[in-house]
Design a protein around this motif. Structure first.
Motif, mmCIF file in Angstrom:
data_model
loop_
_atom_site.group_PDB
_atom_site.id
_atom_site.type_symbol
_atom_site.label_atom_id
_atom_site.label_comp_id
_atom_site.label_asym_id
_atom_site.label_seq_id
_atom_site.Cartn_x
_atom_site.Cartn_y
_atom_site.Cartn_z
ATOM 1 N N VAL A 197 0.515 -1.221 0.525
ATOM 2 C CA VAL A 197 -0.300 0.152 0.093
ATOM 3 C C VAL A 197 0.683 1.458 -0.496
ATOM 4 N N ALA A 198 1.904 1.457 0.883
ATOM 5 C CA ALA A 198 2.844 2.376 1.045
ATOM 6 C C ALA A 198 3.470 2.840 -0.418
ATOM 7 N N PRO A 199 4.084 2.155 -1.070
ATOM 8 C CA PRO A 199 5.149 1.735 -2.064
ATOM 9 C C PRO A 199 3.806 1.950 -3.323
ATOM 10 N N PHE A 200 3.106 1.202 -3.332
ATOM 11 C CA PHE A 200 1.506 1.782 -4.669
ATOM 12 C C PHE A 200 0.574 2.631 -4.594
ATOM 13 N N VAL A 201 0.324 3.526 -3.305
ATOM 14 C CA VAL A 201 0.185 4.357 -2.600
ATOM 15 C C VAL A 201 0.821 5.806 -3.350
ATOM 16 N N LEU A 202 2.141 6.049 -2.815
ATOM 17 C CA LEU A 202 3.293 6.629 -2.991
ATOM 18 C C LEU A 202 3.906 6.730 -4.724
ATOM 19 N N ARG A 203 3.709 5.802 -4.907
ATOM 20 C CA ARG A 203 3.904 5.786 -6.965
ATOM 21 C C ARG A 203 3.100 6.819 -7.549
ATOM 22 N N GLU A 204 1.400 6.156 -7.686
ATOM 23 C CA GLU A 204 0.531 6.812 -7.658
ATOM 24 C C GLU A 204 0.491 8.809 -7.136
ATOM 25 N N PHE A 205 0.847 8.515 -6.217
ATOM 26 C CA PHE A 205 0.457 9.655 -5.390
ATOM 27 C C PHE A 205 2.450 10.899 -5.898
ATOM 28 N N ARG A 206 2.854 10.024 -6.600
ATOM 29 C CA ARG A 206 4.724 10.823 -6.571
ATOM 30 C C ARG A 206 4.765 11.795 -8.227
ATOM 31 N N GLU A 207 3.996 11.589 -8.786
ATOM 32 C CA GLU A 207 4.039 12.330 -9.816
ATOM 33 C C GLU A 207 2.946 14.065 -9.670
ATOM 34 N N VAL A 208 2.094 14.032 -8.616
ATOM 35 C CA VAL A 208 1.935 14.581 -8.293
ATOM 36 C C VAL A 208 2.274 15.593 -6.944
ATOM 37 N N GLN A 240 -3.618 25.042 -7.412
ATOM 38 C CA GLN A 240 -3.272 24.421 -9.058
ATOM 39 C C GLN A 240 -3.098 22.615 -8.507
ATOM 40 N N PHE A 241 -1.865 22.874 -7.039
ATOM 41 C CA PHE A 241 -1.700 21.100 -6.606
ATOM 42 C C PHE A 241 -3.311 20.935 -5.893
ATOM 43 N N LEU A 242 -3.780 21.725 -4.919
ATOM 44 C CA LEU A 242 -4.710 20.660 -5.026
ATOM 45 C C LEU A 242 -5.925 20.390 -5.914
ATOM 46 N N ARG A 243 -5.679 20.707 -6.866
ATOM 47 C CA ARG A 243 -6.258 20.796 -7.642
ATOM 48 C C ARG A 243 -6.206 18.788 -8.684
ATOM 49 N N ILE A 249 -6.356 15.808 -6.068
ATOM 50 C CA ILE A 249 -8.059 15.772 -5.984
ATOM 51 C C ILE A 249 -8.193 14.996 -7.089
ATOM 52 N N GLY A 250 -7.360 14.768 -8.087
ATOM 53 C CA GLY A 250 -7.586 14.106 -9.275
ATOM 54 C C GLY A 250 -7.444 12.675 -8.947
ATOM 55 N N ASN A 251 -5.772 12.775 -8.397
ATOM 56 C CA ASN A 251 -5.094 11.590 -8.186
ATOM 57 C C ASN A 251 -5.681 11.036 -7.872
ATOM 58 N N ARG A 252 -6.590 11.536 -6.241
ATOM 59 C CA ARG A 252 -6.913 10.429 -4.994
ATOM 60 C C ARG A 252 -8.910 10.423 -5.748
ATOM 61 N N LEU A 253 -9.281 10.868 -6.439
ATOM 62 C CA LEU A 253 -10.723 10.593 -7.346
ATOM 63 C C LEU A 253 -10.102 8.988 -7.722
ATOM 64 N N LEU A 254 -9.161 8.908 -8.634
ATOM 65 C CA LEU A 254 -9.248 8.123 -9.818
ATOM 66 C C LEU A 254 -8.403 6.425 -8.633
ATOM 67 N N PHE A 255 -7.544 6.817 -8.043
ATOM 68 C CA PHE A 255 -7.083 6.153 -6.782
ATOM 69 C C PHE A 255 -8.460 5.126 -5.837
ATOM 70 N N TYR A 297 -14.933 16.201 0.134
ATOM 71 C CA TYR A 297 -15.026 16.436 -1.535
ATOM 72 C C TYR A 297 -14.689 14.738 -2.280
ATOM 73 N N VAL A 298 -13.862 13.884 -2.271
ATOM 74 C CA VAL A 298 -12.853 12.967 -2.399
ATOM 75 C C VAL A 298 -14.379 11.439 -2.440
ATOM 76 N N LEU A 299 -14.155 12.039 -1.167
ATOM 77 C CA LEU A 299 -15.232 10.600 -0.697
ATOM 78 C C LEU A 299 -16.633 10.448 -0.742
ATOM 79 N N ALA A 300 -17.379 12.279 -1.302
ATOM 80 C CA ALA A 300 -18.587 12.278 -1.484
ATOM 81 C C ALA A 300 -18.337 12.348 -3.686
#
Length: 220
Positions: free
Chosen positions: A84-95, A105-108, A111-117, A186-189
């Motif tokens: 999970v940690a490397p998986f989350v960070l791998r998906e998160f790293r680009e952001v 701009q960072f928040l947008r 949010i897009g990254n976490r929605l997809l995850f 927002y993401v959960l909703a």
């Protein structure tokens, strides 16, 4: 299990949970337990239902896992430690590593990254959210493996904008907490209400309101 396997499940099954490859029966038990725990939660799940879905005798589960708790931990703990940690960070790293001109701009991007995850790994999110409040050992795994690594990277982003005078002079942990509360709300909703027909939910409007709320509260 459903025909479409979530990415985290596929990776964990491929690597095994304790360094050894799973037998076919273990694999079926593991997949069925994920499905039942995600649907019903740990307390309402039974090993008999897991066995039935896996197509094995209930006694087979106890040959591999001494208790239902051990079965839960065999799913969540290894996933957190080695996946999970490397998986989350791998998906998160680009952001977290991209350059941004402003915090909104960072928040947008965040949010897009976490929605997809969230959409791609819903059963994992359900199990973690349902079980962490009731299992101190899982809380420690989550804090030490996931939270600490994400916070370290977010702190660098926040300190950059603070040094540029684009955020309020508050501790980075406070900014993270305030931002995370609004973003995850927002993401959960969006994940649970957005796609549903008839839901009184305007995703774009709610996104703009969320970002405006955060930026106004964190204005220097």
């Amino acid at each position: 299990m459903s025909d479409t396997m979530e990415p985290w499940i596929a990776e964990l099954l491929q690597s095994g949970t304790s360094g050894d490859k799973m037998t076919e029966k273990q694999r079926r038990i593991f997949e069925s337990a994920i499905e039942v725990f995600a649907e019903k939660g740990y307390a309402a799940s039974s090993t008999s239902e897991i066995a039935q879905r896996a197509g094995v005798a209930e006694g087979t589960i106890f040959r591999h896992y001494k208790t239902k708790k051990e079965l839960l931990l065999s799913i969540v703990a290894p996933a957190m430690v080695k996946l999970v940690a490397p998986f989350v960070l791998r998906e998160f790293r680009e952001v977290l590593e991209d350059e941004y001109d402003s915090y909104d701009q960072f928040l947008r991007a965040l949010i897009g990254n976490r929605l997809l995850f969230l959409q791609n790994n819903m059963s994992l999110i359900k199990i973690v959210v349902q079980e962490i409040p009731f299992h101190p050992d899982l809380q420690e795994q989550f804090k030490s493996v996931v939270v600490s690594q994400v916070m370290e990277r977010m702190e660098r982003v926040i300190e950059k904008f603070k040094s540029e005078g684009k955020l309020a002079d508050l501790p980075a942990t406070t900014i993270m907490r305030l931002s995370a509360t609004a973003v995850m709300g927002y993401v959960l909703a969006q994940a649970f209400f957005g796609p549903k027909e008839g839901a009184n939910w305007n995703g774009e409007q709610e996104l703009e309101a969320t970002i405006a709320f955060v930026m106004k509260g964190l204005a220097p």
